[in-house]
Design a protein around this motif. Sequence first.
Motif, mmCIF file in Angstrom:
data_model
loop_
_atom_site.group_PDB
_atom_site.id
_atom_site.type_symbol
_atom_site.label_atom_id
_atom_site.label_comp_id
_atom_site.label_asym_id
_atom_site.label_seq_id
_atom_site.Cartn_x
_atom_site.Cartn_y
_atom_site.Cartn_z
ATOM 1 N N ASN A 1 0.814 -1.209 0.000
ATOM 2 C CA ASN A 1 0.000 0.000 0.000
ATOM 3 C C ASN A 1 0.850 1.263 0.000
ATOM 4 O O ASN A 1 0.487 2.265 0.611
ATOM 5 C CB ASN A 1 -0.945 0.000 1.212
ATOM 6 C CG ASN A 1 -1.951 -1.125 1.125
ATOM 7 O OD1 ASN A 1 -2.473 -1.414 0.054
ATOM 8 N ND2 ASN A 1 -2.214 -1.767 2.237
ATOM 9 N N LEU A 2 1.980 1.213 -0.683
ATOM 10 C CA LEU A 2 2.854 2.385 -0.738
ATOM 11 C C LEU A 2 2.265 3.461 -1.635
ATOM 12 O O LEU A 2 1.595 3.160 -2.625
ATOM 13 C CB LEU A 2 4.228 1.986 -1.302
ATOM 14 C CG LEU A 2 5.087 1.049 -0.473
ATOM 15 C CD1 LEU A 2 6.360 0.722 -1.233
ATOM 16 C CD2 LEU A 2 5.419 1.668 0.868
ATOM 17 N N SER A 3 2.570 4.683 -1.299
ATOM 18 C CA SER A 3 2.204 5.765 -2.200
ATOM 19 C C SER A 3 3.126 5.699 -3.412
ATOM 20 O O SER A 3 4.168 5.032 -3.382
ATOM 21 C CB SER A 3 2.382 7.121 -1.493
ATOM 22 O OG SER A 3 3.771 7.375 -1.297
ATOM 23 N N ALA A 4 2.767 6.390 -4.456
ATOM 24 C CA ALA A 4 3.606 6.416 -5.660
ATOM 25 C C ALA A 4 4.998 6.955 -5.324
ATOM 26 O O ALA A 4 6.009 6.429 -5.804
ATOM 27 C CB ALA A 4 2.953 7.279 -6.742
ATOM 28 N N LEU A 5 5.050 7.974 -4.483
ATOM 29 C CA LEU A 5 6.344 8.552 -4.106
ATOM 30 C C LEU A 5 7.186 7.540 -3.326
ATOM 31 O O LEU A 5 8.376 7.355 -3.619
ATOM 32 C CB LEU A 5 6.138 9.826 -3.280
ATOM 33 C CG LEU A 5 7.416 10.508 -2.791
ATOM 34 C CD1 LEU A 5 8.299 10.913 -3.965
ATOM 35 C CD2 LEU A 5 7.056 11.713 -1.935
ATOM 36 N N ASP A 6 6.579 6.862 -2.354
ATOM 37 C CA ASP A 6 7.312 5.868 -1.581
ATOM 38 C C ASP A 6 7.756 4.696 -2.459
ATOM 39 O O ASP A 6 8.839 4.150 -2.275
ATOM 40 C CB ASP A 6 6.478 5.369 -0.406
ATOM 41 C CG ASP A 6 6.339 6.412 0.692
ATOM 42 O OD1 ASP A 6 7.187 7.335 0.755
ATOM 43 O OD2 ASP A 6 5.376 6.310 1.486
ATOM 44 N N ASP A 7 6.906 4.317 -3.404
ATOM 45 C CA ASP A 7 7.254 3.257 -4.342
ATOM 46 C C ASP A 7 8.502 3.646 -5.145
ATOM 47 O O ASP A 7 9.419 2.838 -5.302
ATOM 48 C CB ASP A 7 6.078 2.982 -5.280
ATOM 49 C CG ASP A 7 6.386 1.866 -6.249
ATOM 50 O OD1 ASP A 7 6.518 0.706 -5.811
ATOM 51 O OD2 ASP A 7 6.505 2.158 -7.456
ATOM 52 N N MET A 8 8.538 4.872 -5.611
ATOM 53 C CA MET A 8 9.691 5.343 -6.381
ATOM 54 C C MET A 8 10.944 5.397 -5.508
ATOM 55 O O MET A 8 12.043 5.024 -5.946
ATOM 56 C CB MET A 8 9.405 6.707 -6.998
ATOM 57 C CG MET A 8 8.361 6.639 -8.102
ATOM 58 S SD MET A 8 7.915 8.274 -8.722
ATOM 59 C CE MET A 8 9.392 8.670 -9.638
ATOM 60 N N LYS A 9 10.784 5.831 -4.268
ATOM 61 C CA LYS A 9 11.936 5.881 -3.354
ATOM 62 C C LYS A 9 12.473 4.479 -3.083
ATOM 63 O O LYS A 9 13.689 4.258 -3.053
ATOM 64 C CB LYS A 9 11.537 6.560 -2.036
ATOM 65 C CG LYS A 9 11.365 8.058 -2.155
ATOM 66 C CD LYS A 9 10.937 8.653 -0.818
ATOM 67 C CE LYS A 9 10.743 10.153 -0.906
ATOM 68 N NZ LYS A 9 10.327 10.722 0.398
ATOM 69 N N GLN A 10 11.561 3.548 -2.896
ATOM 70 C CA GLN A 10 11.970 2.176 -2.631
ATOM 71 C C GLN A 10 12.690 1.596 -3.853
ATOM 72 O O GLN A 10 13.700 0.920 -3.732
ATOM 73 C CB GLN A 10 10.749 1.338 -2.270
ATOM 74 C CG GLN A 10 11.088 0.032 -1.604
ATOM 75 C CD GLN A 10 9.840 -0.658 -1.116
ATOM 76 O OE1 GLN A 10 8.938 -0.915 -1.917
ATOM 77 N NE2 GLN A 10 9.788 -0.960 0.166
ATOM 78 N N TYR A 11 12.181 1.870 -5.015
ATOM 79 C CA TYR A 11 12.823 1.411 -6.247
ATOM 80 C C TYR A 11 14.211 2.035 -6.396
ATOM 81 O O TYR A 11 15.163 1.367 -6.810
ATOM 82 C CB TYR A 11 11.949 1.753 -7.465
ATOM 83 C CG TYR A 11 12.509 1.186 -8.738
ATOM 84 C CD1 TYR A 11 12.306 -0.155 -9.054
ATOM 85 C CD2 TYR A 11 13.243 1.961 -9.616
ATOM 86 C CE1 TYR A 11 12.826 -0.695 -10.220
ATOM 87 C CE2 TYR A 11 13.769 1.434 -10.774
ATOM 88 C CZ TYR A 11 13.553 0.106 -11.068
ATOM 89 O OH TYR A 11 14.080 -0.427 -12.221
ATOM 90 N N THR A 12 14.346 3.291 -6.003
ATOM 91 C CA THR A 12 15.651 3.957 -6.038
ATOM 92 C C THR A 12 16.626 3.259 -5.111
ATOM 93 O O THR A 12 17.799 3.064 -5.462
ATOM 94 C CB THR A 12 15.509 5.444 -5.647
ATOM 95 O OG1 THR A 12 14.629 6.076 -6.580
ATOM 96 C CG2 THR A 12 16.838 6.157 -5.636
ATOM 97 N N GLN A 13 16.164 2.862 -3.931
ATOM 98 C CA GLN A 13 17.012 2.108 -2.999
ATOM 99 C C GLN A 13 17.501 0.813 -3.628
ATOM 100 O O GLN A 13 18.665 0.453 -3.490
ATOM 101 C CB GLN A 13 16.235 1.746 -1.730
ATOM 102 C CG GLN A 13 16.262 2.747 -0.630
ATOM 103 C CD GLN A 13 15.609 2.131 0.608
ATOM 104 O OE1 GLN A 13 14.482 1.637 0.559
ATOM 105 N NE2 GLN A 13 16.315 2.172 1.705
ATOM 106 N N ILE A 14 16.612 0.112 -4.300
ATOM 107 C CA ILE A 14 16.972 -1.151 -4.944
ATOM 108 C C ILE A 14 17.996 -0.903 -6.056
ATOM 109 O O ILE A 14 19.001 -1.612 -6.151
ATOM 110 C CB ILE A 14 15.712 -1.859 -5.493
ATOM 111 C CG1 ILE A 14 14.870 -2.370 -4.329
ATOM 112 C CG2 ILE A 14 16.087 -2.997 -6.442
ATOM 113 C CD1 ILE A 14 13.495 -2.875 -4.721
ATOM 114 N N ALA A 15 17.743 0.099 -6.872
ATOM 115 C CA ALA A 15 18.672 0.404 -7.966
ATOM 116 C C ALA A 15 20.044 0.812 -7.430
ATOM 117 O O ALA A 15 21.080 0.390 -7.960
ATOM 118 C CB ALA A 15 18.091 1.500 -8.860
#
Length: 149
Positions: free
Chosen positions: A89-103
Amino acid sequence: MKKALVILASTFAMSGAFAQAASAPAVAPAAASAAAGHEARVEERIATLHSQLKITPAQETQWQQFADAMRQNGETMGNLYRQRMAGKNLSALDDMKQYTQIAQAHADGMSKLVAAFEPLYNSFSPEQKKLADTTFREHGGKHERGGKE
């Protein structure tokens, strides 16, 4: 975004991604099972590379450092992957931040992998270098085609 994550996840397989960490928090059974399955694939990949590259007894020390880097990358990526799967249930912003962490973790992990691989590669015979060049080129190409092996 999901296709990029699939491609990124496929790329992590070479570096030992998604391995289950011993200290990982409890996760859904499916995610835990996937992580455990991937840990086995990481170990299988390490064993396959060892055989394909014809690692000699004299190269075992450098090989173990490379294999350990693969395992460490897998542990790091496994933790991030489980966090991502738990955050439905992440917000779009949190989803992008999490993806940035993975990258970023992937980039950092690849740097560590290169640092561990360089002395091993430099110890290779010309035949082993040719095998490594072909093996890694072919494996990387599979990820560029969507991670299908």
